[in-house]
Design a protein around this motif. Structure first.
Motif, short mmCIF file in Angstrom:
data_model
loop_
_atom_site.label_atom_id
_atom_site.label_comp_id
_atom_site.label_asym_id
_atom_site.label_seq_id
_atom_site.Cartn_x
_atom_site.Cartn_y
_atom_site.Cartn_z
N UNK A 158 -77.00 -34.90 62.70
CA UNK A 158 -75.74 -34.50 62.09
C UNK A 158 -74.57 -35.24 62.72
N UNK A 159 -73.47 -35.24 62.00
CA UNK A 159 -72.22 -35.73 62.56
C UNK A 159 -71.56 -34.50 63.17
N UNK A 160 -71.86 -34.25 64.43
CA UNK A 160 -71.53 -32.96 65.05
C UNK A 160 -70.04 -32.69 65.15
N UNK A 161 -69.71 -31.42 65.04
CA UNK A 161 -68.34 -30.95 65.24
C UNK A 161 -68.29 -30.32 66.62
N UNK A 162 -67.43 -30.87 67.49
CA UNK A 162 -67.36 -30.36 68.86
C UNK A 162 -66.09 -29.55 69.06
N UNK B 143 -69.05 -27.90 59.74
CA UNK B 143 -68.01 -26.87 59.78
C UNK B 143 -68.52 -25.51 59.31
N UNK B 144 -69.58 -25.50 58.51
CA UNK B 144 -70.17 -24.24 58.08
C UNK B 144 -70.68 -23.46 59.28
N UNK B 145 -71.38 -24.13 60.17
CA UNK B 145 -71.90 -23.48 61.38
C UNK B 145 -70.75 -23.05 62.28
N UNK C 126 -77.36 -30.77 72.99
CA UNK C 126 -78.21 -31.46 72.02
C UNK C 126 -78.49 -30.62 70.79
N UNK C 127 -78.12 -29.37 70.87
CA UNK C 127 -78.36 -28.55 69.69
C UNK C 127 -77.13 -27.74 69.30
N UNK C 128 -77.14 -27.31 68.04
CA UNK C 128 -76.03 -26.56 67.48
C UNK C 128 -75.88 -25.21 68.20
N UNK D 219 -70.04 -19.23 63.23
CA UNK D 219 -70.01 -18.88 64.65
C UNK D 219 -68.71 -18.15 65.00
N UNK D 220 -67.60 -18.65 64.44
CA UNK D 220 -66.31 -17.99 64.68
C UNK D 220 -66.34 -16.55 64.18
N UNK D 221 -66.91 -16.36 62.99
CA UNK D 221 -66.99 -15.02 62.43
C UNK D 221 -67.81 -14.09 63.33
N UNK D 222 -68.92 -14.60 63.82
CA UNK D 222 -69.83 -13.76 64.60
C UNK D 222 -69.35 -13.47 66.00
N UNK D 223 -68.61 -14.41 66.58
CA UNK D 223 -68.23 -14.23 67.98
C UNK D 223 -66.80 -13.71 68.14
#
Ligand SMILES: [Zn+2]
Length: 58
Positions: free
Chosen positions: A14-18, A36-38, A2-4, A42-46
């Motif tokens: 939001x129109x979520x990106x899964x 897509x920003x998130x 339910x959350x980002x 997230x990709x950068x951080x992980x």
């Protein structure tokens, strides 16, 4: 789901990106993002994209 995964905002607005991944047991959800920003942050951080098999030559 339910959350980002990145910013923890409620995805309902939001129109979520899964993102999910094929595993031995079927498909596993990796994350859900408000945009897509998130996903990108997230990709950068992980380092989730490090070592990915599709190579992009720059
Ligand atoms: Zn987010």
């Amino acid at each position: 789901m339910a959350e980002c995964t990145y910013c923890e905002q409620d995805l309902e607005q939001y129109d979520a990106v899964l993102v999910d991944r094929e595993t031995d047991d079927g498909r596993t959800q990796e994350g859900a993002f408000c945009n897509y920003g998130c996903l990108s942050a997230w990709l950068d951080e992980t380092d989730a994209a490090t070592g990915a098999c599709c190579r992009i030559d720059v």
